[in-house]
Design an enzyme around this catalytic site. Structure first.
Site, PDB file in Angstrom:
ATOM      1  N   TYR A  69      10.032  -0.234  20.179  1.00  0.00           N
ATOM      2  CA  TYR A  69       8.723   0.126  19.602  1.00  0.00           C
ATOM      3  C   TYR A  69       8.140   1.326  20.345  1.00  0.00           C
ATOM      4  O   TYR A  69       7.681   2.294  19.719  1.00  0.00           O
ATOM      5  CB  TYR A  69       7.788  -1.077  19.704  1.00  0.00           C
ATOM      6  CG  TYR A  69       6.461  -0.877  19.011  1.00  0.00           C
ATOM      7  CD1 TYR A  69       6.366  -0.871  17.619  1.00  0.00           C
ATOM      8  CD2 TYR A  69       5.286  -0.711  19.750  1.00  0.00           C
ATOM      9  CE1 TYR A  69       5.138  -0.702  16.979  1.00  0.00           C
ATOM     10  CE2 TYR A  69       4.060  -0.545  19.117  1.00  0.00           C
ATOM     11  CZ  TYR A  69       3.988  -0.541  17.733  1.00  0.00           C
ATOM     12  OH  TYR A  69       2.774  -0.373  17.104  1.00  0.00           O
ATOM     13  N   LYS A 125       7.210   5.089  18.944  1.00  0.00           N
ATOM     14  CA  LYS A 125       5.830   5.597  18.931  1.00  0.00           C
ATOM     15  C   LYS A 125       5.686   6.831  19.832  1.00  0.00           C
ATOM     16  O   LYS A 125       4.902   7.743  19.512  1.00  0.00           O
ATOM     17  CB  LYS A 125       4.855   4.494  19.344  1.00  0.00           C
ATOM     18  CG  LYS A 125       4.788   3.340  18.336  1.00  0.00           C
ATOM     19  CD  LYS A 125       4.304   3.808  16.956  1.00  0.00           C
ATOM     20  CE  LYS A 125       3.986   2.651  16.027  1.00  0.00           C
ATOM     21  NZ  LYS A 125       3.478   3.096  14.715  1.00  0.00           N
TER      22      LYS A 125
HETATM   23  N1  LIG Z   1      -2.186  -3.885  15.302  1.00  0.00           N
HETATM   24  C1  LIG Z   1      -2.064  -3.286  16.467  1.00  0.00           C
HETATM   25  O1  LIG Z   1      -2.521  -3.793  17.509  1.00  0.00           O
HETATM   26  C2  LIG Z   1      -1.402  -1.943  16.562  1.00  0.00           C
HETATM   27  C3  LIG Z   1      -1.505  -1.251  17.776  1.00  0.00           C
HETATM   28  C4  LIG Z   1      -0.959   0.015  17.873  1.00  0.00           C
HETATM   29  C5  LIG Z   1      -0.345   0.593  16.790  1.00  0.00           C
HETATM   30  N2  LIG Z   1      -0.237  -0.099  15.620  1.00  0.00           N
HETATM   31  C6  LIG Z   1       0.381   0.603  14.502  1.00  0.00           C
HETATM   32  O2  LIG Z   1      -0.590   0.735  13.485  1.00  0.00           O
HETATM   33  C7  LIG Z   1       0.054   0.828  12.214  1.00  0.00           C
HETATM   34  C8  LIG Z   1      -0.588  -0.163  11.254  1.00  0.00           C
HETATM   35  O3  LIG Z   1      -0.295  -1.479  11.697  1.00  0.00           O
HETATM   36  P1  LIG Z   1      -1.223  -2.732  11.370  1.00  0.00           P
HETATM   37  O4  LIG Z   1      -1.612  -3.317  12.662  1.00  0.00           O
HETATM   38  O5  LIG Z   1      -2.255  -2.338  10.403  1.00  0.00           O
HETATM   39  O6  LIG Z   1      -0.127  -3.707  10.747  1.00  0.00           O
HETATM   40  P2  LIG Z   1      -0.038  -4.512   9.383  1.00  0.00           P
HETATM   41  O7  LIG Z   1       1.179  -5.329   9.525  1.00  0.00           O
HETATM   42  O8  LIG Z   1      -1.339  -5.178   9.064  1.00  0.00           O
HETATM   43  O9  LIG Z   1       0.201  -3.357   8.301  1.00  0.00           O
HETATM   44  C9  LIG Z   1       1.377  -2.608   8.259  1.00  0.00           C
HETATM   45  C10 LIG Z   1       1.679  -2.263   6.815  1.00  0.00           C
HETATM   46  O10 LIG Z   1       2.863  -1.448   6.815  1.00  0.00           O
HETATM   47  C11 LIG Z   1       3.665  -1.874   5.729  1.00  0.00           C
HETATM   48  N3  LIG Z   1       5.066  -1.538   5.968  1.00  0.00           N
HETATM   49  C12 LIG Z   1       5.907  -2.095   6.868  1.00  0.00           C
HETATM   50  N4  LIG Z   1       7.128  -1.558   6.747  1.00  0.00           N
HETATM   51  C13 LIG Z   1       7.055  -0.634   5.762  1.00  0.00           C
HETATM   52  C14 LIG Z   1       7.998   0.251   5.172  1.00  0.00           C
HETATM   53  N5  LIG Z   1       9.272   0.271   5.563  1.00  0.00           N
HETATM   54  N6  LIG Z   1       7.573   1.077   4.191  1.00  0.00           N
HETATM   55  C15 LIG Z   1       6.287   1.036   3.756  1.00  0.00           C
HETATM   56  N7  LIG Z   1       5.366   0.197   4.258  1.00  0.00           N
HETATM   57  C16 LIG Z   1       5.744  -0.619   5.251  1.00  0.00           C
HETATM   58  C17 LIG Z   1       3.454  -3.389   5.662  1.00  0.00           C
HETATM   59  O11 LIG Z   1       3.833  -3.915   4.391  1.00  0.00           O
HETATM   60  C18 LIG Z   1       1.969  -3.496   5.943  1.00  0.00           C
HETATM   61  O12 LIG Z   1       1.207  -3.450   4.755  1.00  0.00           O
HETATM   62  C19 LIG Z   1       1.534   0.574  12.469  1.00  0.00           C
HETATM   63  O13 LIG Z   1       2.210   1.800  12.522  1.00  0.00           O
HETATM   64  C20 LIG Z   1       1.530  -0.084  13.833  1.00  0.00           C
HETATM   65  O14 LIG Z   1       2.742   0.124  14.509  1.00  0.00           O
HETATM   66  C21 LIG Z   1      -0.730  -1.356  15.477  1.00  0.00           C
END
Ligand SMILES: NC(=O)c1ccc[n+]([C@@H]2O[C@H](COP(=O)([O-])OP(=O)(O)OC[C@H]3O[C@@H](n4cnc5c(N)ncnc54)[C@H](O)[C@@H]3O)[C@@H](O)[C@H]2O)c1
Length: 245
Positions: free
Chosen positions: A151, A155
């Site tokens: 991961y 990133k």
């Molecule tokens: N939640 C956290 O604490 C956190 C922290 C840092 C970064 N992030 C990043 O933020 C972004 C959003 O994450 P989130 O927390 O909203 O998660 P989430 O799981 O709520 O949403 C992620 C969305 O991405 C979609 N997705 C996954 N794989 C996919 C693909 N191959 N093609 C198209 N869509 C796809 C999923 O269906 C989902 O709707 C991500 O890139 C995640 O890595 C999240």
């Protein structure tokens, strides 16, 4: 006050859930015309119909599918002025337990996915008067954490990809990334549903709370407007102080 994204045509990936959804909602309220993409077909259609947007099911790691859906998005909106790459996956496992397929999938979605989207949208971004790219990276791009080799590599790669885009695509296209800390979404449900895990996570954060998807949406809005007009190639932690605490 005038809607800050009036006249902007913006594509958001990962829009069915979490931050992508919150970004779509905030951008829609600020007057943007939106194309929403997600792997989750029902989810993206529900958000799209709620916001009067176009929505497409698409796996961002599938380059041919991305090319087709970005072309459809551009045709539906009459062009694309901005993209937000929020689609992503998280697979936490100590190195040695992480399978090669886990590594491949994280890199394909979290790093190659944004490449595919930006590459496909580039002619339209270039045709726009001023265009913006916002990539959702992570504090994992900034600091090592146990169990996150794949991961964090994806990133950190995304953050540096974004910095280099800032150079290559300026002056008319700006590219910035956001590095969220722990944000309350489906991705972190395993953590915030567990009181002990939540307390430990909050304790490490200067602002003493978990983040909300709207905290990240506000930063995405900043990077998608002229409020950030002299900012490109940077990464903004939205983490309550987690990455330096
Ligand atoms: N939640 C956290 O604490 C956190 C922290 C840092 C970064 N992030 C990043 O933020 C972004 C959003 O994450 P989130 O927390 O909203 O998660 P989430 O799981 O709520 O949403 C992620 C969305 O991405 C979609 N997705 C996954 N794989 C996919 C693909 N191959 N093609 C198209 N869509 C796809 C999923 O269906 C989902 O709707 C991500 O890139 C995640 O890595 C999240």
């Amino acid at each position: 006050m005038a809607a800050r994204l009036h006249g902007r045509r913006i594509l958001v990936t990962g829009a069915a859930s979490g931050m992508g959804r919150a970004i779509a909602e905030m951008f829609g309220a600020e007057g943007a015309a939106l194309a929403l993409l997600d792997l989750n077909d029902d989810g993206v259609q529900a958000v799209a119909s709620e916001l009067g947007a176009v929505g497409y099911a698409c796996d961002v790691s599938d380059r041919l599918a991305v090319n087709a859906v970005v072309a459809k998005s551009g045709a539906a909106l009459g062009g694309i002025d901005g993209v937000v790459n929020a689609a992503g996956i998280l697979n936490i496992k100590p190195f040695g337990e992480l399978e090669p397929e886990n590594w491949d999938r994280m890199l394909a979605i979290n790093l190659t996915g944004p490449f595919n989207i930006v590459y496909a949208a580039l002619p339209m971004l270039r045709a726009a008067e001023k265009a913006t790219i916002v990539n959702i990276a992570s504090t994992s791009a900034l600091m090592p954490m146990a169990g996150t080799t794949g991961y964090s590599a994806s990133k950190a790669g995304l953050a540096m990809f974004t910095k280099c885009l800032g150079f290559d695509l300026g002056p008319n296209i700006r590219a910035n990334s956001i590095c969220p800390g722990v944000i309350k979404t489906e991705m972190t449900r395993y953590l915030w549903e567990n009181t002990e895990h939540t307390e430990r996570a909050v304790d490490r954060v200067a602002l003493k709370r978990l983040g909300l998807p709207q905290d990240v949406a506000k930063a995405a809005l900043f990077f998608s407007t002229e409020d950030s007009g002299f900012t490109t190639g940077t990464e903004l932690p939205v983490d309550g102080g987690f990455s330096w605490a």
